[in-house]
Scaffold this active site. Sequence first.
Site, mmCIF file in Angstrom:
data_model
loop_
_atom_site.group_PDB
_atom_site.id
_atom_site.type_symbol
_atom_site.label_atom_id
_atom_site.label_comp_id
_atom_site.label_asym_id
_atom_site.label_seq_id
_atom_site.Cartn_x
_atom_site.Cartn_y
_atom_site.Cartn_z
ATOM 1 N N ASP A 1 0.864 -1.170 0.000
ATOM 2 C CA ASP A 1 0.000 0.000 0.000
ATOM 3 C C ASP A 1 0.911 1.233 0.000
ATOM 4 O OD1 ASP A 1 -2.393 1.581 0.449
ATOM 5 O OD2 ASP A 1 -3.212 -0.193 1.430
ATOM 6 N N ASP B 1 -2.955 4.537 -2.374
ATOM 7 C CA ASP B 1 -4.004 5.135 -1.558
ATOM 8 C C ASP B 1 -4.379 6.522 -2.062
ATOM 9 O OD1 ASP B 1 -5.485 4.783 1.036
ATOM 10 O OD2 ASP B 1 -4.474 6.682 1.485
ATOM 11 N N GLU C 1 -6.372 3.932 -6.101
ATOM 12 C CA GLU C 1 -7.647 4.190 -5.443
ATOM 13 C C GLU C 1 -8.109 5.572 -5.891
ATOM 14 O OE1 GLU C 1 -9.750 4.262 -1.050
ATOM 15 O OE2 GLU C 1 -7.870 5.293 -1.371
ATOM 16 N N ASP D 1 -12.420 -0.500 4.076
ATOM 17 C CA ASP D 1 -13.214 0.718 4.265
ATOM 18 C C ASP D 1 -14.723 0.459 4.088
ATOM 19 O OD1 ASP D 1 -10.908 2.259 4.593
ATOM 20 O OD2 ASP D 1 -10.797 2.777 2.463
#
Length: 539
Positions: A98, A199, A254, A329
């Site tokens: 990530d 991210d 993302e 999430d």
Amino acid sequence: MAEKWWQKAVVYQIYPKSFQDSDGDGVGDLPGITSRLPYLAKLGVDVIWLSPVYASPMDDNGYDISDYRAIAPVFGSMDDFDAMLARAHELGMKVVMDLVANHSSDEHRWFKESRSSRTNPYRDYYYWRDPVDGHEPSNMGAVFGGSIWEWDEMTAQYYLHCFSKKQPDLNWENPRVRDEVYDLMDFWLAKGVDGFRMDVIGMIAKDTTFPSGEPGPTGYSPLWPLINDDQVHVWLREMRERVLSRYDTMTVGECGGATVETAKKYANLDGSELSMVFQFEHVGLTGSPERGKWVTDKPRLSDLKRVFERWETGLEGVAWNSLYWDNHDQPRAVSRWVEASEENRERAAKMLATCLHLMKGTPYIYQGEELGMTNYPFASVEECDDLEAHDAYRMLTQDCGCSHEEAMDALREICRDNARTPMQWDDGPEAGFTTGAPWLPVNPNHAWINAAAQTDDADSVFSHYRRLIELRHESEELFVYERRLGDERMLVVCNFSKREVVFETPSRYVGSRRLANNYSEPAESVLRPFECFALLCTS
Ligand code: ISL
């Protein structure tokens, strides 16, 4: 264009805090992950997306990084990381890290330097602004509540944070910041990681005039107009040139606000930016201007079909999408997308998986989804850990006039902690996740929803996922074509693999003449090893 490995891959997301604890401190860790890799190999996934394991004060569970080149002690050491990576590779799985580079932690050395004086060389690593008329420079609200601006006494200016105030936004306009990010990407790629999940990468470019908007019930205006949708592509192309072009990676961005049109830039098959997008349209089908995502309505199936149809056809042959219901999430799919009772939960889980996995795009499985894990019955907000849940409870009860029960209903339906309760490995104490006290409670339904009960049961949700993953790999092994002449049609089906492959003969050919075959009995719905046949019909 040649097919890329990540186009036939299935990705499994690990949320390290909740996957497997190895030392009894109640928090999952890297040795714990390594010990469970054979489970993932059995499931058959190709890629592991590891949520952040870097050094972090854990204000947002690691999405606030204080050192991009170090492992958080709670997760283990760099040696533990290297061992995990090597073992995953041995078992034939790739590992994607990530990359959280829209913001750092306020405890990162860069920010400590930056805030120390207006003339510090790191000052421009972040966005600092003077007050306007004695107030914040604009009225936008941060994702986790409050203003996007935080006043810093030390140098008497505000700094920008789109998420919590412990997550100051990095200033990508500054070429030195971009150099830092490219360098740290190199560090991990040189170690052998196979790519990055990036991210909120869609938010790195801002409208630096910092406009204000129409305030909502919280007194702040929505953040989204702040995003500069053009500039982000310039930087992603630079990132491709400077770093990614030197490795064979999978990159997934993302991109909260991505549309089919912008996805064609982010994830173009020409490879100029990222491999694929993680878009949000289908998970954002409910919600209201007053309460944001905190509503209990279920998404409407007609809306869902419309959205998937648009993405499937819109990206066809041009760009690549990710397919997901769950992640860290989102609430648990089987609790969120359908009204499934315990009686039909397993069927619902299999149905949701089938619907998603057979679409075009790369499927993502979030830990526990393959067991049909559910939302958690949170009784009070004190049971929640997530900073977002606490802010939402405050907003719902104070700004939106909800009762305690109404607010809890919304949290039970939507909050992110639903996905973050520990992985359910067995029916023993703490579900086999830890020998200590888990950082978030284990769902009581681990008594019957757990991996031990499912891995060897051919009818389980786990086995269904396993089969879907196999199917995705196998479908690459068929060569099927149709020829037409006048009103005659011929279908040729060849299984290039030594495995059985599911194949449904199109209805117009059922019972038609067999022309050439290498098994005497016609195939049912499974092609046998190296099976071939040709069928002739008149239409
Ligand atoms: O869950 C959300 C809040 O409702 C999303 O808006 C979420 O914040 C957004 O998708 C960005 O998520 C990513 O960045 C956040 C982090 O908290 C999330 O866990 C991460 O996936 C900040 O780094």
